[in-house]
Design a protein around this motif. Sequence first.
Motif, short mmCIF file in Angstrom:
data_model
loop_
_atom_site.label_atom_id
_atom_site.label_comp_id
_atom_site.label_asym_id
_atom_site.label_seq_id
_atom_site.Cartn_x
_atom_site.Cartn_y
_atom_site.Cartn_z
N MET A 1 -8.79 -7.81 -8.01
CA MET A 1 -7.47 -6.85 -8.57
C MET A 1 -6.54 -7.06 -7.30
N SER A 2 -5.20 -7.02 -7.96
CA SER A 2 -4.14 -7.36 -7.00
C SER A 2 -3.97 -5.86 -6.13
N TYR A 3 -3.56 -6.20 -4.64
CA TYR A 3 -3.71 -5.13 -4.00
C TYR A 3 -2.63 -4.09 -4.36
N TRP A 4 -1.59 -4.30 -5.11
CA TRP A 4 -0.58 -3.31 -5.58
C TRP A 4 -1.12 -2.49 -6.62
N ARG A 5 -2.18 -3.13 -7.44
CA ARG A 5 -2.98 -2.21 -8.50
C ARG A 5 -3.69 -1.24 -7.80
N TYR A 6 -4.21 -1.56 -6.87
CA TYR A 6 -5.20 -0.77 -6.15
C TYR A 6 -4.54 0.46 -5.62
N TRP A 7 -3.25 0.41 -5.30
CA TRP A 7 -2.56 1.75 -5.04
C TRP A 7 -1.60 2.14 -6.23
N GLN A 8 -1.97 1.81 -7.36
CA GLN A 8 -1.53 2.31 -8.73
C GLN A 8 0.14 1.98 -8.79
N LEU A 9 0.52 0.79 -8.46
CA LEU A 9 1.70 0.64 -8.47
C LEU A 9 2.02 -0.56 -9.51
N ASN A 10 3.29 -0.41 -10.13
CA ASN A 10 3.65 -1.56 -11.16
C ASN A 10 3.90 -2.95 -10.99
N ALA A 12 4.48 -5.72 -6.87
CA ALA A 12 4.45 -6.00 -5.42
C ALA A 12 5.69 -4.93 -4.97
N PRO A 13 5.63 -4.11 -4.04
CA PRO A 13 6.59 -3.31 -3.69
C PRO A 13 7.70 -3.77 -2.63
N PHE A 14 7.27 -5.09 -2.01
CA PHE A 14 7.84 -5.53 -1.01
C PHE A 14 8.24 -7.25 -1.28
N SER A 15 8.70 -7.43 -2.55
CA SER A 15 9.06 -8.82 -3.17
C SER A 15 9.88 -9.39 -2.58
N SER A 207 5.07 8.30 -6.93
CA SER A 207 5.77 9.24 -6.44
C SER A 207 5.04 9.69 -5.05
N GLU A 208 3.45 9.58 -5.18
CA GLU A 208 2.83 10.06 -4.34
C GLU A 208 2.95 9.44 -3.01
N PRO A 209 2.77 9.62 -1.64
CA PRO A 209 2.75 8.96 -0.37
C PRO A 209 1.48 7.93 -0.43
N VAL A 210 2.00 6.81 0.04
CA VAL A 210 1.02 5.74 0.44
C VAL A 210 0.64 5.79 1.96
N PHE A 211 1.63 5.79 2.79
CA PHE A 211 1.54 5.85 3.88
C PHE A 211 1.31 7.13 4.74
N THR A 212 0.54 7.38 5.70
CA THR A 212 0.06 8.53 6.56
C THR A 212 1.59 8.73 7.43
N ALA A 213 1.74 9.83 7.91
CA ALA A 213 2.88 10.21 8.92
C ALA A 213 2.45 9.25 10.17
N LEU A 236 1.42 -6.17 4.47
CA LEU A 236 -0.12 -6.49 5.05
C LEU A 236 -0.99 -5.40 5.27
N SER A 237 -0.10 -4.03 5.58
CA SER A 237 -0.95 -3.05 5.66
C SER A 237 -1.70 -2.47 4.20
N LEU A 238 -0.80 -2.46 3.26
CA LEU A 238 -1.21 -2.26 2.07
C LEU A 238 -2.45 -3.22 1.61
N VAL A 239 -2.35 -4.49 1.87
CA VAL A 239 -3.55 -5.34 1.58
C VAL A 239 -4.73 -4.95 2.16
N ALA A 240 -4.69 -4.57 3.64
CA ALA A 240 -5.84 -4.21 4.69
C ALA A 240 -6.41 -2.76 3.92
N GLY A 241 -5.64 -1.98 3.61
CA GLY A 241 -5.90 -0.60 2.92
C GLY A 241 -6.69 -0.90 1.73
N ALA A 242 -6.23 -1.78 0.87
CA ALA A 242 -7.08 -1.92 -0.47
C ALA A 242 -8.22 -2.70 -0.06
N VAL A 243 -8.29 -3.56 0.93
CA VAL A 243 -9.49 -4.25 1.09
C VAL A 243 -10.77 -3.23 1.68
#
Length: 267
Positions: A1-10, A12-15, A207-213, A236-243
Amino acid sequence: MSYWRYWQLNGAPFSSDSVQPLFRGASVEEALARIEFLVSNRRNLGALVGPSGVGKSSLLRHCAACPPVSPEVPTLQMLRTSILGMSGGELLVDLATRLTGSRKVPVPATAWNVLCDYFQAASREGVQTVLLIDDTESSTTAAEADLSRLLSMAFPLTVIFAVESQLVSAVSRSLFERTELQIELPGWEQTQTADFLRWSFLRQGRSEPVFTAGAIERLQELSQGLPRRIVQLADLSLVAGAVSQTDLVDTDCVDQVAWELPKSLAA
């Protein structure tokens, strides 16, 4: 699974795609307003100054793609180029070739004549040319002299040149003395970083947060507010969080990827 799919994104947010829309935070809006002022008032020269990684090239790309047309200057010809490593005459040849749409002009002397003819016609027709120049701190003395020659003429021409703030001294004093407005592009404050992350995820359907404050605060600290570093660390933090299958990207995720990066990038 692509990391962005794990975060329920359509997607890659930072293309890195250069056609990505520009995030228009407060500092960018201010810079755009200053550029629009220069263009709409047919001013000669502006300097876009900011640290490496702050987004100067992205801003110039945006201006080239979305010209600041106004009632005062309804017809614009936008050109963006990098002056990095150009030798004497190359800027003139490049400009003459692109403005006229002809085959490559063979020599600088011919290019100068072509430019004079073009700008005479543009002046009669009310066309203002805007030249957006990147990497000015890496220009040769000869290329800078060509730019000064262009600016010395009464051409309907506005030039915005970008320069890295740490290397301002590499640009001739005479060029800065001609500058009518300096456009500062500083690093982001933490609120702008948070807005950027929210905007990036909304564009990809979340629309929900992905990163904590705390993670956003750590991103800000490590990146020093520089967008290029923010994007690298956040991606890279998104990748680490998905893993690790976390619910949110937290401080530990950010610290993990920062530790693995070269220290010059992670601090």
